[in-house]
Design an enzyme around this catalytic site. Structure first.
Site, PDB file in Angstrom:
ATOM      1  N   LYS B  79       0.837  -1.201   0.000  1.00 31.77           N
ATOM      2  CA  LYS B  79       0.000   0.000   0.000  1.00 31.77           C
ATOM      3  C   LYS B  79       0.879   1.261   0.000  1.00 31.77           C
ATOM      4  CE  LYS B  79      -4.000   2.139   2.347  1.00 31.77           C
ATOM      5  NZ  LYS B  79      -4.964   2.053   3.474  1.00 31.77           N
ATOM      6  N   SER B 154     -10.031   2.278   2.316  1.00 32.81           N
ATOM      7  CA  SER B 154      -9.079   2.991   1.496  1.00 32.81           C
ATOM      8  C   SER B 154      -8.059   2.097   0.783  1.00 32.81           C
ATOM      9  CB  SER B 154      -8.304   3.983   2.366  1.00 32.81           C
ATOM     10  OG  SER B 154      -7.504   3.293   3.315  1.00 32.81           O
ATOM     11  N   SER B 178     -10.577   0.009   6.597  1.00 35.88           N
ATOM     12  CA  SER B 178      -9.886   0.147   5.307  1.00 35.88           C
ATOM     13  C   SER B 178      -9.198  -1.109   4.804  1.00 35.88           C
ATOM     14  CB  SER B 178      -8.863   1.281   5.381  1.00 35.88           C
ATOM     15  OG  SER B 178      -9.510   2.520   5.221  1.00 35.88           O
TER      16      SER B 178
END
Ligand SMILES: [Zn+2]
Lengths: 502, 496
Positions: B79, B154, B178
């Protein structure tokens, strides 16, 4: 920005108004590493060489609290007779400023580490108790330099550069409660408080407290109220007060300025003012009337501080002898008056005298040299006494040489000159400069005979019983020996040789 | 089966047995990225060269007879909110466009130490604020099940990368859901470890007291292997827990729920939940009972207030955390033309560099922390947080784990909620309580909703440091469902 030039003379101001003081002092702790990262803290490194992701607030970096700094703060709190919190937190103080990397400062807000203490200071033979509201731990900001423009401040500068070496250095903030009832002693009380605080920090060994390097910084709050009034007046906060003398001047200056404004029917604006070392005046800075909202909240990146009560007691038990107690002890040991002791404190000579005594010198001699010749030299060169290139041990040796008769006071002063010039140890200087007292009786008599021959008038007067005239002859001997003769012995010998009983 | 469709444990075993090299595995995945990511847009940065280099290093170490961990040579998508020394790190924001950090996040370091091969950095909602990855300054990521729908957020780049076989593993961060919500809507496994169980050092902060790094994978065991690889105490993060990592891999292999007490959270379900989600959840409950678990209903009344409390606490912390992005030391700087003050440049840079959702949350948080409002907003929210933790505590006296749907709906179409923040925020309704209390929670696939054929997630919540329970129950559910479905749910996804 306005410079108020009208002031009311201090005495008149004090007749009409009563001052209330408050002091906020920031002390940079002398820890090896910064408050929340491992960067070194040494003063004077090239800009931005003592930085890392944490103190530059790079994305993702997290603080780790410096245990040594927490311990030092607790020790300061204990020395100031504070209560130590059993559980407290860091808080974020949010505001944007280019020299603050995170745009928030990790500080403490409603949960300071130490609260409700006091510090007694002596002024004019009177003890004034200064109440301490809180002592808390935070981090220093970077340092901006504003280049160009007239003021050296951010407004009007051509550009600004920032050094982050200082960002994140542990900073202890010590806040007093309002100090009322000091009257005309207010300036001295302010100075005495900062002096006392500085000595306290030194005895604790937590900071080098060098005001000129900014490791002790003082904000001075002053307000006036008309005599007989019940409510305190509006206060101003003077920043940038970077010497003990300036603390005193800043208070005095603000009293004189505010008195003039109030007497003129004006009102005091709650604001930050800047102190100017050169003029002793303050100028208006940021207005605090529109109070900045710092949006404090508990710092979520750090665990609460929870010092174990047993550990705190251990720290308390291990506190060194504190300055007041130490001063009382030394005063008694040295047998000096309050006035002399105060003079030594003002000159920052107490530690030096103590070290000189520890190196073997009698207290009176140690004091005489540090407070006399050396204080004068320091004053002339504008350096602090402790910064003279001279060691207490060297002074002790000079004292010893004088006591043994090997040096006169006058010769000793030349040795000091050599020491200050870095010519080596006292003995080396005596040797190299040929300063030893003429102790060879034969050599001395030869000089005396020369002097007597050259001053027959004076010699005759002495022979005739006017012993006082011998002074001139002794002077002649001292001159001829370039100060190396023992004046007392020379006088004895002169009288002897002129047939007058000594 | 092609290498890209193998799971991480299998790839690790194949490489350990010498049947395939790390370079071959990395190349296969890079080829897959090249083939499909123009449509999915999971990656913001593909580090093909450095991935092959890392793979070669693993092969060399293995050839030298070094004993390597179970994930050595396995590719991973990372990420783009974790700092990486050798790749750009943007947090999905324009304000960090092109930014290259001088240091690795602790999670990054541990991935490297475990021999994982970082393929690149994945897309996310700007600064991890969002539930759809539409808030990325670099364009949305698409759900491999339906390219017109969101992959959750997210960590949507990370969920989509794993669900589209571009990587067997990926990292995520979970602040309000998320990791779990994107895992649920893409039909994969996503775990939020206990807060403090994994280090935040080098994770670009959204909300410090909530942010938790965690793994994505296509199997529960793979997630556990990755969890173990990067978790554990870190001296650089004082909020990381001083404790052994719970035995997550062992638990994932145990996969047994006989006699386990399972609580269904009464407050989650009913109105506002898509019928297909409710139906799949009900099936999961029945499945657990059939496996020998004792299922009861448990009430956690404070959970009702979790969403509003979260939307005060998270923005408050973010308003402060994001203050550092001011154009002074790194990242975007605009309007520095010599006529403006530093403050003006800071303000203009932030105005130009942050997206709408980030600005919305900064403003919300700034307001909530303001003097005069602090007690009513931030203060009250913290009290709710305490109540939620108490509800969890009380519940875990009665049961071993709590379950709920992971998210009230399946993946929604791109653009549908973009102008309706409240609808977007509801996606995290069920996941937020575990963040506020710091508990462990996992999402595992539990089938497809009848009405749209899209994946549904089952959330399993465990006490603080009870991460192993999530894996134990998750693995049992996974095994039973896969027996019923005749393979993993993801097999039913359309091929790209
Ligand atoms: Zn640093």
């Amino acid at each position: 920005m306005t410079t108020t030039r009208s002031v009311m003379p201090f005495d008149e101001a004090l007749e009409r108004f009563e001052p209330v003081l408050g002091l906020e002092t920031h002390v940079e702790l002398g820890t090896e590493s910064k408050m929340f990262c491992g960067c070194p803290t040494a003063f004077g490194a090239p800009p931005n060489t003592q930085v890392c992701p944490v103190c530059l607030a790079l994305p993702g970096a997290l603080p780790v609290a410096n245990d040594q700094a927490i311990e030092s703060t607790i020790r300061i709190g204990l020395a100031l007779n504070c209560t130590i919190a059993e559980w407290c937190r860091f808080a974020r103080k949010n505001y944007f400023y280019p020299d603050m990397p995170k745009n928030y400062q990790i500080s403490q807000y409603d949960e300071p580490l130490c609260t409700d203490g006091h510090l007694d200071v002596e002024v004019d033979g009177r003890t004034v108790r200064v109440e301490i509201e809180r002592v808390h731990l935070e981090e220093d900001t970077g340092k901006s330099t504003h280049v160009g423009g007239a003021t050296g401040r951010i407004h009007g500068a051509d550009y600004s550069i920032v050094d982050y070496n200082r960002a994140g250095i542990p900073l202890v903030e010590i806040v007093t409660r309002p100090i009322a009832g000091t009257d005309r002693l207010a300036p001295e009380v302010a100075r005495a408080y900062v002096t006392e605080l500085r000595e306290l920090m030194r005895s604790l060994g937590v900071s080098d407290v060098r005001m000129e390097q900014g490791s002790l910084r003082c904000d001075v709050n002053v307000s006036l109220m008309p005599r007989g009034a019940a409510e305190w007046g509006t206060r101003t906060e003077t920043k940038n007060v970077n010497s003990l003398r300036s603390v005193e001047r800043a208070v005095r200056g603000e009293i004189e300025r505010q008195a003039a404004v109030l007497a003129d029917g004006g009102r005091i604006v709650q604001e930050t003012r800047h102190f100017h070392e050169d003029t002793g005046a303050t100028t208006s800075g940021r207005s605090k009337e529109e109070a900045q909202d710092y949006r404090y909240f508990p710092e979520p990146d750090l665990l609460p501080i929870a010092p174990a009560p047993e550990w705190v007691e251990e720290l308390r038990a291990r506190l060194p002898e504190l300055p007041t107690a130490r001063r009382r002890r030394l005063q008694a040991e040295w047998g000096v008056s309050d006035l002399d002791m105060a003079a030594m404190r003002n000159a920052d000579a107490v530690d030096l005298v103590e070290a000189t005594v520890a190196a073997g010198a009698p207290a009176a001699d140690a004091r005489k040299w540090w407070m006399g010749e050396l204080a004068r030299r320091a004053n002339e060169s504008g350096t602090a006494l402790a910064d003279l290139p001279i060691e207490p041990g060297q002074i002790a040796r000079v004292v010893e040489l004088v006591a043994s008769g090997a040096l006169t006071d006058k010769l000793a002063r030349q040795v000091l000159e050599g020491l200050l010039a870095g010519e080596g140890s006292p003995d080396e200087i005596v040797e190299a400069r040929g300063l030893r007292v003429v102790s060879d009786e034969g050599e001395l008599i030869a000089i005396i005979d020369q002097v007597l021959a050259a001053n027959t008038d004076a010699a005759d007067k002495v022979r005739a019983g006017k012993v006082a005239a011998a002074g001139a002859l002794v002077g002649g001997v001292m001159k001829a020996s370039r100060g190396k003769a023992d004046a007392a012995r020379a006088r004895e010998l002169i009288l002897q040789r002129l047939g007058v009983a000594g | 089966m092609s290498l890209t469709h193998r799971n991480a444990a299998e790839l690790g075993a194949l490489m350990a047995a010498g049947e395939v090299s790390a370079v071959e595995v990395a190349q296969a995945h890079l080829d897959r990225v090249a083939e499909v990511d123009s449509r999915v847009h999971a990656f913001l940065h593909v580090a093909a060269e450095s991935a092959l280099e890392q793979a070669r290093a693993v092969d060399a170490r293995r050839a030298a007879g070094e004993k390597l961990g179970p994930l050595a040579g396995v590719p991973i998508a990372h990420k783009d909110v974790f700092t990486t020394r050798d790749m750009p790190t943007t947090a999905g924001s324009k304000i960090l466009e092109g930014y290259r950090p001088p240091y690795d996040a602790t999670v990054t370091t541990r991935l490297r130490e475990a021999g994982l091969v970082i393929l690149g950095k994945t897309n996310l909602d700007e600064f991890a604020m969002g539930s759809s990855t539409e808030n990325s300054a670099y364009g949305p990521t698409r759900n491999p099940w339906d390219l017109d729908r969101v992959p959750g957020g997210s960590s949507g780049g990370s969920s989509a990368a794993v669900a589209s076989y571009q990587a067997p593993l990926s990292t995520g961060t979970d602040t309000g859901g998320s990791i779990r919500q994107p895992a649920a809507v893409t039909g994969i496994v996503g775990m939020k470890p206990t807060y403090g169980g994994s280090s935040r050092y080098g994770l670009i902060a959204f909300a410090s007291s909530l942010d938790t790094p965690g793994p994505f994978a296509r199997t529960v065991l793979d997630a556990a292997l990755l969890h173990e690889a990067f978790s554990g105490h870190d001296v650089m993060d004082t909020t990381s827990i001083h404790a052994e990592v719970p035995p997550v891999v062992e638990a994932a292999r145990q996969a047994d729920v006989a006699g386990l007490r399972v609580g269904v959270v009464r407050e989650f379900g009913g109105e506002g939940y898509q019928p297909g989600v409710t139906a799949r959840f009900q099936e999961a409950v029945e499945l657990l009972e059939s496996l020998g678990a004792k299922v009861t209903e448990v009430s956690c009344p404070s959970f009702t207030y979790a969403l509003p409390a979260y939307y005060l606490i998270a923005p408050s912390e973010c308003s402060s955390n994001l203050a550092r992005f001011d154009g002074m030391r790194y990242g975007l700087r605009v309007a520095d033309d010599g006529t403006r003050s530093a403050e003006e440049v800071m303000a203009l840079t932030r105005a130009a560099g942050f997206g709408a959702e980030v600005k919305r949350r900064i403003m919300l948080g700034t307001y909530a922390l303001s003097s005069g409002y602090y007690d009513a907003y931030y203060g009250s929210a913290q009290k709710v947080r305490t109540l939620i933790a108490r509800d969890f505590e009380a519940a875990f006296h009665q049961v071993d784990v709590l379950i709920s749907p992971t998210t009230p709906t399946t993946a929604f179409p791109i653009g549908e909620r973009a102008d309706d923040p409240m609808a977007m925020y509801l996606a995290d309704l069920c996941t937020i309580p575990a963040n506020l209390a710091g508990n462990a929670a996992i999402s595992v696939p539990c089938g497809r909703a009848d009405e749209d054929g899209l994946p549904v997630g089952l959330q399993i919540m465990a006490p603080v440091l009870g991460d192993d329970r999530c894996y134990r129950v998750g693995a049992a559910v996974e095994k039973a469902f896969e027996d019923r479905w005749g393979g993993p749910l993801l097999k039913e996804a359309p091929s790209l």
